[in-house]
Design a protein around this motif. Structure first.
Motif, PDB file in Angstrom:
ATOM      1  N   SER A  64       0.777  -0.938  -0.135  1.00 28.79           N
ATOM      2  CA  SER A  64      -0.071  -0.055   0.348  1.00 28.79           C
ATOM      3  C   SER A  64       0.953   1.131  -0.250  1.00 28.79           C
ATOM      4  CB  SER A  64      -0.913   0.221   1.500  1.00 28.79           C
ATOM      5  OG  SER A  64      -0.288   0.094   2.529  1.00 28.79           O
ATOM      6  N   ASP A  65       0.089   2.195  -0.586  1.00 28.18           N
ATOM      7  CA  ASP A  65       0.993   3.400  -0.887  1.00 28.18           C
ATOM      8  C   ASP A  65      -0.161   4.602  -0.845  1.00 28.18           C
ATOM      9  OD1 ASP A  65       2.883   5.716  -3.608  1.00 28.18           O
ATOM     10  OD2 ASP A  65       2.278   5.775  -1.910  1.00 28.18           O
ATOM     11  N   LYS A  66       0.468   5.206   0.833  1.00 23.71           N
ATOM     12  CA  LYS A  66      -0.820   6.073   1.079  1.00 23.71           C
ATOM     13  C   LYS A  66      -0.314   7.595   0.016  1.00 23.71           C
ATOM     14  CE  LYS A  66      -3.127   3.373   4.761  1.00 23.71           C
ATOM     15  NZ  LYS A  66      -3.235   4.085   6.171  1.00 23.71           N
ATOM     16  N   GLY A  67       1.076   7.695   0.493  1.00 31.44           N
ATOM     17  CA  GLY A  67       1.363   8.764  -0.717  1.00 31.44           C
ATOM     18  C   GLY A  67       1.898  10.351   0.452  1.00 31.44           C
ATOM     19  N   ASP A  74      -4.834   7.011  -2.985  1.00 31.91           N
ATOM     20  CA  ASP A  74      -4.328   6.132  -2.679  1.00 31.91           C
ATOM     21  C   ASP A  74      -3.521   4.792  -3.575  1.00 31.91           C
ATOM     22  OD1 ASP A  74      -5.756   4.827   0.225  1.00 31.91           O
ATOM     23  OD2 ASP A  74      -6.080   4.766  -1.903  1.00 31.91           O
ATOM     24  N   LYS A  76      -3.163   0.608  -3.551  1.00 31.05           N
ATOM     25  CA  LYS A  76      -2.949  -0.323  -3.120  1.00 31.05           C
ATOM     26  C   LYS A  76      -2.411  -1.617  -4.326  1.00 31.05           C
ATOM     27  CE  LYS A  76      -5.867   0.374   0.679  1.00 31.05           C
ATOM     28  NZ  LYS A  76      -7.303  -0.233   1.459  1.00 31.05           N
ATOM     29  N   ARG A 139      -3.838   9.923  -8.011  1.00 33.88           N
ATOM     30  CA  ARG A 139      -3.095   9.240  -8.023  1.00 33.88           C
ATOM     31  C   ARG A 139      -2.008   8.412  -9.777  1.00 33.88           C
ATOM     32  NH1 ARG A 139      -0.747   7.907  -3.394  1.00 33.88           N
ATOM     33  NH2 ARG A 139       1.083   7.822  -4.195  1.00 33.88           N
ATOM     34  N   GLU A 146       8.810   0.237  -9.045  1.00 31.74           N
ATOM     35  CA  GLU A 146       8.005  -0.203  -7.731  1.00 31.74           C
ATOM     36  C   GLU A 146       7.671  -0.782  -7.921  1.00 31.74           C
ATOM     37  OE1 GLU A 146       4.899   3.577  -9.167  1.00 31.74           O
ATOM     38  OE2 GLU A 146       5.708   4.982  -7.437  1.00 31.74           O
TER      39      GLU A 146
ATOM     40  N   LYS B  49       9.044  11.029  -1.237  1.00 35.70           N
ATOM     41  CA  LYS B  49       8.216   9.926  -0.881  1.00 35.70           C
ATOM     42  C   LYS B  49       8.335   9.219   0.242  1.00 35.70           C
ATOM     43  CE  LYS B  49       7.117  10.058  -6.135  1.00 35.70           C
ATOM     44  NZ  LYS B  49       6.923   8.775  -7.514  1.00 35.70           N
ATOM     45  N   ILE B  52       7.027   2.772  -0.018  1.00 35.96           N
ATOM     46  CA  ILE B  52       5.332   2.013  -0.348  1.00 35.96           C
ATOM     47  C   ILE B  52       5.627   1.068   0.574  1.00 35.96           C
ATOM     48  CG2 ILE B  52       4.614   0.078  -1.282  1.00 35.96           C
ATOM     49  CD1 ILE B  52       5.798   2.143  -4.700  1.00 35.96           C
ATOM     50  N   THR B  53       4.842   0.232   0.977  1.00 41.23           N
ATOM     51  CA  THR B  53       5.042  -0.187   2.476  1.00 41.23           C
ATOM     52  C   THR B  53       4.450  -1.782   2.566  1.00 41.23           C
ATOM     53  OG1 THR B  53       3.355   0.205   3.641  1.00 41.23           O
ATOM     54  CG2 THR B  53       5.239   1.350   4.594  1.00 41.23           C
TER      55      THR B  53
END
Lengths: 201, 240
Positions: A64-67, A74, A76, A139, A146, B49, B52-53
């Motif tokens: 997940s990347d909430k930014g 965001d 996912k 987004r 990534e 930035k 990403i997790t």
């Protein structure tokens, strides 16, 4: 007023100077050719490893990347992947002259093998699937770079879980199953297999 | 009265300018010191930035297999792959774009001892043993995510590279690297290494005369006689 403007000019000049100094300080400065030489590896190298067990692992990676606070939306990503872990013994620590003891009278053989360990891991990209991707707001889609970073994190998670898999015990059991019948086929009546203590790094 | 008003206005303007100068100076100082407490905020020009997790999810053991593979050589290689979206066959979406990947691979070469049959081992008396090992083969071609480096990717009209397209780009790479490994000295080294290890072990078991041979390996991927190309030449750009 004139004094204030002069003060403003000097402060701005000092600030720009500090900025320039910070920009010039490269984090890579100081690396020499010696550092690059240490990264050279032989294309072809000898190995002495006996793989005894292979684990097939299935893993789901949830990213997940909430930014940042100023981004809208965001991202996912849900991936499924497979990994193959090979465990066995590294025979570089095995000396047949000292680790193999033969008792000809009793037709017995005693072998002390190195402690099994994880030898290699294979996580083929062809077996990765994107199960779901959710992008909301303003987004952008995930870039390949990534997604690759996410898979690297998943790979590291799998490696971190290896001690809990029981791979070493399974490899020890398979070592006995491998050597005992083979040595009995060669004529030994009794076969004793033992393992050295693991080498602590 | 007018002088008093003028003085007050001047005082306020001077105070405002001083406060503004102080804020600018402090912000520039913090930025030059690496961002400090403002790292990642509007005040930081680097605008890092947030990472990403991924969640710590459990993994499932689908299978556990007993194997007996003697690995006696490793072959390391890397290549640069440059592909355009229009060259794709199965996942062509009609858009343009280019991707450049630096792909490393580790090929593990050796002998699968599980293929040994009883007739491959011949014992003559108490001192002589003849063993025919299975052929040397590339046991694993490892190309993990940590071995893949995406150097650049460009797309048109915001249509990014899909993961399936990325997989199609990498599909022929494994075969190419496998063929390079088979054509290298690694196969010979693996063969010699396997013979040495088995000879040492059987000698330690008490045999005075140990004869170890190999079953011949399969053919290397030779060029297509009609086109003159191998999978090595198709769809990849060799490393400069």
């Amino acid at each position: 007023m004139k004094t204030n403007l002069t003060l403003l000019k000097w402060l701005l000049a000092a600030g720009i100077g500090l900025l320039a100094a910070a920009g010039c300080a490269s984090p890579d400065a100081g690396k020499s050719l010696t550092d690059a030489a240490l990264q050279c590896i032989n294309q072809v190298s000898s190995e002495r490893q006996l793989e005894l067990v292979e684990y097939e692992i299935h893993k789901i990676v949830k990213a997940s990347d909430k930014g940042a606070w100023y981004t809208i939306g965001d991202r996912k990503l849900l991936l499924t992947c497979k990994a193959y872990l090979q465990g066995g013994i590294d025979l570089t620590d095995f000396n047949p002259l000292t680790d193999v003891i033969v008792d000809e009278e009793r037709q017995a053989i005693s072998i002390t093998l190195p402690c099994p360990t994880l030898l290699s891991m294979d996580m083929p990209l062809q077996e990765v699937e994107v199960a779901d991707e959710r992008i909301t707001g303003l987004r952008d889609d995930f870039e390949m770079a990534e997604i690759n970073k996410i898979l690297r994190l998943g790979e590291q998670q799998i490696l971190d879980c290896v001690p809990a898999l029981g791979l070493i015990d399974e490899a020890k059991q398979n070592a006995r199953l491998f050597f005992e019948p083979a040595l009995k086929h060669l004529g030994f009546a009794s076969v004793y297999i033992s393992f050295k203590q693991p080498v602590q790094k | 009265m007018e002088n008093k008003t003028q003085n007050t206005v001047n005082f306020i303007i001077n105070l405002f300018l001083k406060v503004l100068l102080a804020v600018v100076a402090v912000a520039l100082l913090l930025y030059s010191a690496g961002g400090g407490i403002f790292a990642g905020s509007l005040f930081s020009f680097k605008r890092q930035k947030p990472a990403i997790t991924i969640e710590n999810t459990p993994m499932t053991i689908q299978d556990v297999r007993a194997v007996g593979k003697l690995v006696t050589a490793s072959f390391y290689d890397e290549m640069i792959i440059k592909r355009n979206k229009q060259e794709l066959v199965n996942t062509n979406d009609g858009h343009t774009g280019e991707i450049v990947i630096i792909q490393k691979a580790h090929v593990r070469i050796g002998v699968d001892l599980a293929q040994l049959r009883d007739e491959d081992i011949q014992v003559e008396g108490d001192t002589t043993i003849r063993i025919t090992l299975p052929p040397v083969e590339c046991l694993h071609v490892i190309m993990n995510p940590t071995d893949t480096d995406i150097y650049s990717e460009t797309t048109s009209r915001n249509k990014k590279w899909a993961f399936e397209q990325f997989q199609e780009v990498l599909e022929p790479v494994k075969d190419t690297l496998l063929n390079r490994a088979k054509a290298s000295k690694a196969m010979e080294k693996a063969s010699q290494g396997a013979e040495d290890i088995v000879t040492e072990f059987l000698t330690a078991c008490g045999y005075k005369h140990v004869f170890v041979t190999h079953t011949p390996s399969g053919p290397i991927n030779l060029p297509d006689p009609e086109t003159g190309t191998t999978t090595e030449d198709e769809n990849v750009t060799p490393e400069a």
